[in-house]
Design an enzyme around this catalytic site. Structure first.
Site, PDB file in Angstrom:
ATOM      1  N   HIS A   1     -34.931  54.157  58.583  1.00 32.74           N
ATOM      2  CA  HIS A   1     -33.311  55.401  59.005  1.00 32.74           C
ATOM      3  C   HIS A   1     -33.972  55.938  60.761  1.00 32.74           C
ATOM      4  CE1 HIS A   1     -37.521  57.745  58.021  1.00 32.74           C
ATOM      5  NE2 HIS A   1     -37.062  58.259  58.676  1.00 32.74           N
TER       6      HIS A   1
ATOM      7  N   THR B   1     -42.435  58.394  57.237  1.00 32.73           N
ATOM      8  CA  THR B   1     -43.167  59.368  55.722  1.00 32.73           C
ATOM      9  C   THR B   1     -42.219  58.608  54.698  1.00 32.73           C
ATOM     10  OG1 THR B   1     -41.441  60.913  55.693  1.00 32.73           O
ATOM     11  CG2 THR B   1     -43.669  60.803  57.487  1.00 32.73           C
TER      12      THR B   1
HETATM   13  P1  AMP Z   1     -40.292  59.988  58.845  1.00 31.28           P
HETATM   14  O1  AMP Z   1     -40.407  61.211  58.925  1.00 31.28           O
HETATM   15  O2  AMP Z   1     -39.191  59.383  60.015  1.00 31.28           O
HETATM   16  O3  AMP Z   1     -40.041  58.953  57.980  1.00 31.28           O
HETATM   17  O4  AMP Z   1     -38.331  61.347  58.676  1.00 31.28           O
HETATM   18  C1  AMP Z   1     -38.104  61.203  56.948  1.00 31.28           C
HETATM   19  C2  AMP Z   1     -36.856  62.228  57.098  1.00 31.28           C
HETATM   20  O5  AMP Z   1     -36.246  61.774  55.844  1.00 31.28           O
HETATM   21  C3  AMP Z   1     -38.180  63.615  56.963  1.00 31.28           C
HETATM   22  O6  AMP Z   1     -37.421  64.209  58.180  1.00 31.28           O
HETATM   23  C4  AMP Z   1     -37.592  64.551  55.657  1.00 31.28           C
HETATM   24  O7  AMP Z   1     -37.283  65.313  56.212  1.00 31.28           O
HETATM   25  C5  AMP Z   1     -36.597  63.573  55.468  1.00 31.28           C
HETATM   26  N1  AMP Z   1     -36.701  63.265  53.494  1.00 31.28           N
HETATM   27  C6  AMP Z   1     -36.967  63.555  52.647  1.00 31.28           C
HETATM   28  N2  AMP Z   1     -36.083  63.315  51.158  1.00 31.28           N
HETATM   29  C7  AMP Z   1     -34.716  63.851  51.855  1.00 31.28           C
HETATM   30  C8  AMP Z   1     -33.802  64.000  51.000  1.00 31.28           C
HETATM   31  N3  AMP Z   1     -33.742  63.663  49.774  1.00 31.28           N
HETATM   32  N4  AMP Z   1     -32.932  64.170  51.437  1.00 31.28           N
HETATM   33  C9  AMP Z   1     -32.945  64.484  53.253  1.00 31.28           C
HETATM   34  N5  AMP Z   1     -32.969  64.306  53.622  1.00 31.28           N
HETATM   35  C10 AMP Z   1     -34.850  64.103  53.367  1.00 31.28           C
END
Ligand code: AMP
Ligand code: ZN
Length: 112
Positions: A99, A94
């Site tokens: 990461h 997302t």
């Molecule tokens: P993914 O779904 O693998 O792209 O993971 C994105 C992750 O980023 C999700 O687990 C979100 O909860 C996390 N995330 C998004 N925005 C933030 C933020 N501002 N601080 C910390 N984590 C975040």
């Protein structure tokens, strides 16, 4: 990179709870934890996804993995952990700044 949440976390314009930082990577707590301990590890370079990696940018991945154990121990993870990379829309990605999720703090079930 404009409009990238994780680039903004790197430049400090969006706050985060940092757990580790050096010149190549940053690790911080996920805002929506999927496990008792959930840290996000990111390269300090805007690589969109693991699908974009080449020989040179893969060095960031090696660096992140080389620090993961130390980071896990620093946040109290004791008996192992899971590292997850969601790659692309169907892979559940997302945030399009590559990461790695570091998950632990309990016995994790089977994936899937
Ligand atoms: P993914 O779904 O693998 O792209 O993971 C994105 C992750 O980023 C999700 O687990 C979100 O909860 C996390 N995330 C998004 N925005 C933030 C933020 N501002 N601080 C910390 N984590 C975040
Ligand atoms: Zn970015």
């Amino acid at each position: 990179m404009d409009n990238c949440v994780f680039c903004k976390i790197i430049d400090g314009s969006i706050p985060s709870k940092k757990v580790y930082e050096d010149d190549k990577m940053l690790a911080f707590y996920d805002i929506e934890p999927a496990a008792p301990v959930h840290v996000v590890m990111i390269p300090k370079a805007h690589i969109k996804s693991a699908d974009e990696l080449d020989e040179q940018s893969s060095l960031y991945v090696a660096h992140i993995f080389s620090k993961a154990g130390e980071i896990a121990r620093s946040v109290g993870i004791k008996n192992g952990y899971r590292i997850v990379n969601n790659c692309g829309a169907d892979g559940g990605q997302t945030v399009f700044h590559m990461h790695f999720h570091l998950l632990g703090g309990k016995t994790l079930g089977k994936m899937g």
